[in-house]
Every structure is written in C-alpha cells, then in structure tokens.
Scaffold this active site. Structure first.
Site, PDB file in Angstrom:
ATOM      1  N   THR A   1       1.406  -1.167  -0.219  1.00  0.00           N
ATOM      2  CA  THR A   1       0.288   0.078  -0.135  1.00  0.00           C
ATOM      3  C   THR A   1       1.028   1.403   0.044  1.00  0.00           C
ATOM      4  O   THR A   1       0.528   2.151  -0.182  1.00  0.00           O
ATOM      5  CB  THR A   1      -0.976  -0.299   1.830  1.00  0.00           C
ATOM      6  OG1 THR A   1      -0.019   0.059   2.141  1.00  0.00           O
ATOM      7  CG2 THR A   1      -2.250  -0.801   0.839  1.00  0.00           C
TER       8      THR A   1
ATOM      9  N   CYS B   1       2.995   2.779   9.172  1.00  0.00           N
ATOM     10  CA  CYS B   1       1.422   3.078  10.900  1.00  0.00           C
ATOM     11  C   CYS B   1       2.424   2.554  12.007  1.00  0.00           C
ATOM     12  O   CYS B   1       3.427   2.256  12.205  1.00  0.00           O
ATOM     13  CB  CYS B   1       0.912   1.474  10.778  1.00  0.00           C
ATOM     14  SG  CYS B   1      -0.166   1.218   9.231  1.00  0.00           S
TER      15      CYS B   1
ATOM     16  N   CYS C   1      -2.172   0.724  15.002  1.00  0.00           N
ATOM     17  CA  CYS C   1      -3.242   0.388  14.141  1.00  0.00           C
ATOM     18  C   CYS C   1      -4.296  -0.167  14.359  1.00  0.00           C
ATOM     19  O   CYS C   1      -4.749  -1.527  13.703  1.00  0.00           O
ATOM     20  CB  CYS C   1      -2.303   0.842  12.142  1.00  0.00           C
ATOM     21  SG  CYS C   1      -3.404   1.130  11.232  1.00  0.00           S
TER      22      CYS C   1
ATOM     23  N   ARG D   1       4.271   6.740   3.303  1.00  0.00           N
ATOM     24  CA  ARG D   1       3.175   7.776   3.592  1.00  0.00           C
ATOM     25  C   ARG D   1       2.546   7.731   4.478  1.00  0.00           C
ATOM     26  O   ARG D   1       2.322   6.522   5.164  1.00  0.00           O
ATOM     27  CB  ARG D   1       1.884   8.165   2.374  1.00  0.00           C
ATOM     28  CG  ARG D   1       1.009   7.762   2.074  1.00  0.00           C
ATOM     29  CD  ARG D   1       0.394   7.406   1.102  1.00  0.00           C
ATOM     30  NE  ARG D   1      -0.970   7.360   0.752  1.00  0.00           N
ATOM     31  CZ  ARG D   1      -0.943   6.135  -0.058  1.00  0.00           C
ATOM     32  NH1 ARG D   1       0.343   5.755  -0.467  1.00  0.00           N
ATOM     33  NH2 ARG D   1      -1.833   4.409  -0.525  1.00  0.00           N
TER      34      ARG D   1
ATOM     35  N   CYS E   1      -0.589   6.386   7.498  1.00  0.00           N
ATOM     36  CA  CYS E   1      -1.970   5.626   7.596  1.00  0.00           C
ATOM     37  C   CYS E   1      -2.896   7.208   7.861  1.00  0.00           C
ATOM     38  O   CYS E   1      -2.677   7.889   9.356  1.00  0.00           O
ATOM     39  CB  CYS E   1      -1.589   5.001   8.255  1.00  0.00           C
ATOM     40  SG  CYS E   1      -3.177   4.206   8.496  1.00  0.00           S
TER      41      CYS E   1
ATOM     42  N   CYS F   1      -3.827   5.728  11.342  1.00  0.00           N
ATOM     43  CA  CYS F   1      -3.552   5.414  12.970  1.00  0.00           C
ATOM     44  C   CYS F   1      -2.727   6.660  13.620  1.00  0.00           C
ATOM     45  O   CYS F   1      -2.460   7.316  14.266  1.00  0.00           O
ATOM     46  CB  CYS F   1      -2.559   4.339  12.870  1.00  0.00           C
ATOM     47  SG  CYS F   1      -1.416   3.983  12.343  1.00  0.00           S
TER      48      CYS F   1
ATOM     49  N   ASP G   1      17.807  13.065  50.739  1.00  0.00           N
ATOM     50  CA  ASP G   1      16.728  13.053  50.450  1.00  0.00           C
ATOM     51  C   ASP G   1      15.787  13.458  51.990  1.00  0.00           C
ATOM     52  O   ASP G   1      15.796  11.633  52.712  1.00  0.00           O
ATOM     53  CB  ASP G   1      15.722  13.539  49.755  1.00  0.00           C
ATOM     54  CG  ASP G   1      14.357  14.176  49.806  1.00  0.00           C
ATOM     55  OD1 ASP G   1      14.318  15.060  49.461  1.00  0.00           O
ATOM     56  OD2 ASP G   1      13.652  13.299  49.928  1.00  0.00           O
TER      57      ASP G   1
END
Length: 491
Positions: free
Chosen positions: A30, A34, A38, A63, A65, A68, A441
């Site tokens: 695709t 992601c 996702c 590129r 998604c 998500c 402390d």
C-alpha cells in the site's frame, strides 16, 4: 527494536499501543506506514518492513496512515534513557535546533563534525538530521492546518518550511493529501468550530498507564506565582520561546493530555509542544519502569497501587536550577516566595486574559544584574545563586536538552554551595536523567524506613542498584508515601 522482526510482528498483530513510537510498520503493497496499534487489519508478514523512525519511513517513500496517524504517536523512550550522542541529538532536534541553527549548529552543540552526526543518526535511525527535522516540520504543519484558521502561506513559514512550494510538496508526500484537503477532513471529523486565532488546542499522547497525582500535584504545589498556576483543572504556565512567548494549559485526561497553547509567534509551536512533553515526561515507557521497580518487594505495593508515575520536569533547565538553589533547606512555600520575588523584580511582564499569569521567569542574563544584598537569603546562598547565574549566563555551564549529563553533574558539583542533593535534583528534573537518585533526601529516607528498606544513604544507594536505570521513578514512588500536596491533584 525494529530489527527484531518476530517481536515487531507480534506487537502489530496484537495492536499493542505500548510499542507506539518504538518502531513503525511500513506496508509494501500500500505504500503507507503505521504505528503498531493501527486499528486496520494487519498486513501479511511478507508485506511488512520495520523502521526505527517516521522520518526513515518517509525517506523510504512511505506515506502516513490516515487512520492511526503514526506521525503523532508518542516519541521513542530511548531518548529519555540514553545519554549518548544520538540521544542528545534527538533531544536537540526535538527542541528545534536544526530549524534554527541548521545541522552545523547541531553538530557544534554536540562537539562533533556534521559528517559524524549524520553518519551516527543514519546508522541508528535510518535518517539524517535534516530528514528528522523535516518529519517534525510536517507534523507541526498538520497541527496548524487542523487546529488553526491561519492561511496556508503563514502555516508554511510557521512550521519551518523555506517556501510554500516545499510545504505543499511535503504535506502531499507525507500525508497523501493536499493541505486544503487535510483542513477540510479535520473540520468534518470534528464537527465543531475551530479555535480562536492564536489558540491552538491539541491532544498530547502518552503510553498508559499514567498517574497524574504526583505529576500535576508537584507542578501545582511548587508553582511560582505569576509564572505558574492551577486553574479550572489545568496546570498553566508561561513559556519563554525562541521567537516570542506563550502560555500553555495542560489538563490530564484518561487517554491523553489536553493541551491549549497561546503563542505570540506560531513558529514556536514545535518547540512549545516538545517542551510540554518533556515537562510531563510523556515519552516514558511506564511498563518497563514499573516492571523493574515491582521486582523489589518493598516497592511492589506502591507500584501496584498507582502505576505509571512520571517524573515532573521543567520547560527550562536554567530556570529549574535557579529554583533548586532557592529551595535549598527551606519549605516549599518559602521557595515559592523567593522565586516570586525574583520574577516580580526581573521577569518580563506578559498579558494573560484567561488567568493570573503575569511574567516570564527571568533569564540568567537578566539575573546577572541582580544585587545579591537585596536577596532575603543567607549570605552563603546568595553566593551560590550568583555563581550559578554567572556560569549559566557566561556559557560555563550548559543545561540545554543536548547536555552531557555526567559533565553537567561534574560542573555543578564543583561550584560552591552545590551538594549531592541539589546536583541530583537538577539532573532528575532539569536534565531528565531517569537514573538520578536522592538518597540523602529526608522524605526518601523516611519512606525507606517505613517500607523496611535501608534508610541510611550508603545502604539505600547500594540497595537501589537493582532499580537502575529507573531510580528517578523510584524516588517518585517513595515520595508518594507522604501526605504532601505534591502527591495529589489540586481540588
């Protein structure tokens, strides 16, 4: 982690949000990438490849998604834990150094050549400093597009792009949508009006669990009047930023931190978000922290009662160092009073139509001109404060996000008036060292004794070796045993 294919596949198939930011899944069929959690149906293993950063995915031609939004996942917790040059570089890139000073400026701050920095980032993250800064600019652009009515040309330059054309090309390449389409899509999804000009509302993600009590309680209880306040269920404070100033409101929600920023210059958005995330320690990995601390029978009940404690940090390391000196051997109320006097006398006034914030905390350069005789402090404390201010203003002490933790500790420890407690609290809250520890402390020693842990500093330090590298988080759990305002959300 991205090289462990079997482990990455298991995380993707189980949609495990704990691994968001640790690695990214690129889908060969695709062309998208992601986050592990996702909600889409996981692709076949043969079609998955893994990258260590969003920038590496983008550089490889994938590129983001649209479901998500991996570009907005929590950052890698590795940069919180490590103190090597790659981690220091990532903290500086997140603070906007590459956008303001370029790669040569980044290299100069780290003490390496540009070639060495590029080689080390490429080897570990699959992307150089310019690509990492570009990915950050793309995310800033998306936030401005979706949350403000600013014209696209203004957004382009505010996000750090050199031209509108570069801005348009980058947004299309990273998100597969034109800037106008992103805005239309966001408006339709929200179904409500955009914020007023100058106000930017966004959600800051984190890895669950997150215990807000000590985190926001500490910030509110120690807040400096005029600089910080708790109002309407949110911690608010002023921010001194490279191009102007801002006011931020941060409120805990079940699955995110609600953030509202008012900036005098939108170019400061990226650095403002980075500093807010750093302030709240939002890129921590609570599962790893709590797993280590839960292994100690003394700490196990504390971790089980309120898992996910964070270390409250600061938006300005120099500011916190000054406040740490003012807070030496006095109560929280007295420390706030001393700091408020400095703010009134030397801070830059700001307007806050929505609340009671009045000033920016004074810079070391502004404090360099103060008259120590006018300080209502013991003489030795005055000398400590003026020595610190001189070192910060003169460049002899560096406490920026890219600081070398060991070198900063050594420099602080050599200054008059800086004992182990002050050095370690600065390392913990200003420098962000997750292994900083405060065995001297009083609150820690009392808590240790109540839990049947060694209570003397030497014995407790030896026992706490099993907590490394998360001793700063153990401090938060030990402090939480006391019924002090720092451990509770204000009413």
């Amino acid at each position: 982690m991205h090289t462990d294919t079997e482990r990455c596949v298991r995380a993707v198939r189980s949609k495990d949000a704990r691994f968001d930011g640790w690695f990214f899944t690129a889908v060969l069929t695709t062309g998208i990438y992601c986050r592990p959690s996702c909600p889409a149906v996981p692709p076949k293993v043969a079609n998955m490849t893994f990258y260590p950063s969003a920038a590496a995915c983008q550089q490889a031609g994938f590129r983001a998604c649209k479901r998500c939004r991996p570009d907005s996942s929590p950052g890698s917790p590795a940069w919180n834990v490590r103190a090597d040059v790659v981690a220091r570089a990532m903290r500086l890139i997140g603070d906007g150094v590459v956008d303001r000073e370029g790669v040569p400026g980044l290299a100069a701050r780290l003490g390496y050549s540009t070639r060495q920095i590029e080689r080390q980032l490429l080897a570990e993250l699959g992307a150089g400093p310019l690509a990492l800064a570009r990915a950050q600019r793309a995310q800033t652009a998306r936030l401005l597009i979706e949350t403000t009515p600013l014209p696209m040309a203004d957004i382009a330059f505010a996000a750090g792009f050199s031209s509108v054309r570069t801005f348009n090309d980058t947004v299309r390449e990273v998100f597969a949508l034109a800037p106008g389409e992103l805005r239309t899509r966001a408006a339709g999804a929200r179904g409500r009006p955009r914020p007023a000009p100058g106000a930017i509302s966004l959600r800051l993600p984190y890895r669950a669990p997150l215990e807000p009590g000590n985190l926001f309680g500490h910030l509110a209880a120690t807040g400096v009047p005029g600089v910080e306040e708790w109002r309407d269920g949110a911690y608010r404070r002023t921010l001194a930023l490279p191009y102007g100033h801002g006011i931020v409101s941060l409120a805990p929600r079940p699955d995110h931190i609600a953030c509202r920023l008012s900036l005098t210059d939108p170019r400061d958005l990226t650095i403002a978000i980075s500093r807010c995330r750093w302030l709240l320690d939002l890129d921590a990995d609570p599962e790893a922290v709590d797993e280590r601390l839960r292994a100690d029978p003394g700490l196990a009940p504390l971790v089980g009662k309120a898992p996910g404690r964070r270390v409250p940090r600061t938006v300005d390391a120099a500011e916190f160092a000054v406040r740490a000196v003012l807070g030496q051997q006095v109560s929280t109320a007295a420390a706030r009073t001393h700091a408020a006097r400095l703010v009134t006398a030397h801070g830059v006034p700001v307007e806050d139509p929505e609340g009671g914030l009045t000033h920016l905390f004074p810079t070391p350069e502004a404090l360099a001109a103060l008259d120590p005789e006018k300080l209502a402090l013991p003489r030795s404390r005055r000398a400590t404060l003026t020595g610190l201010v001189a070192a910060l203003a003169g460049g002899g002490l560096a406490l920026d996000p890219g600081s070398d933790w060991d070198r900063a500790r050594e420099r602080l420890g050599a200054m008059p008036g800086f004992g182990p407690w002050t050095v370690e609290v600065i390392a913990m809250r200003a420098l962000g060292d997750p292994d900083a520890f405060l065995p001297t402390d009083l609150g820690i020693r009392r808590a240790a004794a109540a839990l049947d842990l060694p209570a003397t500093p030497g014995a407790l330090t030896a026992h706490a070796a099993a907590w490394r590298p998360w001793r700063a988080y153990a401090v938060q759990y030990l402090w939480a045993t006391d019924d002090h305002p720092i451990n509770h959300l204000p009413a």
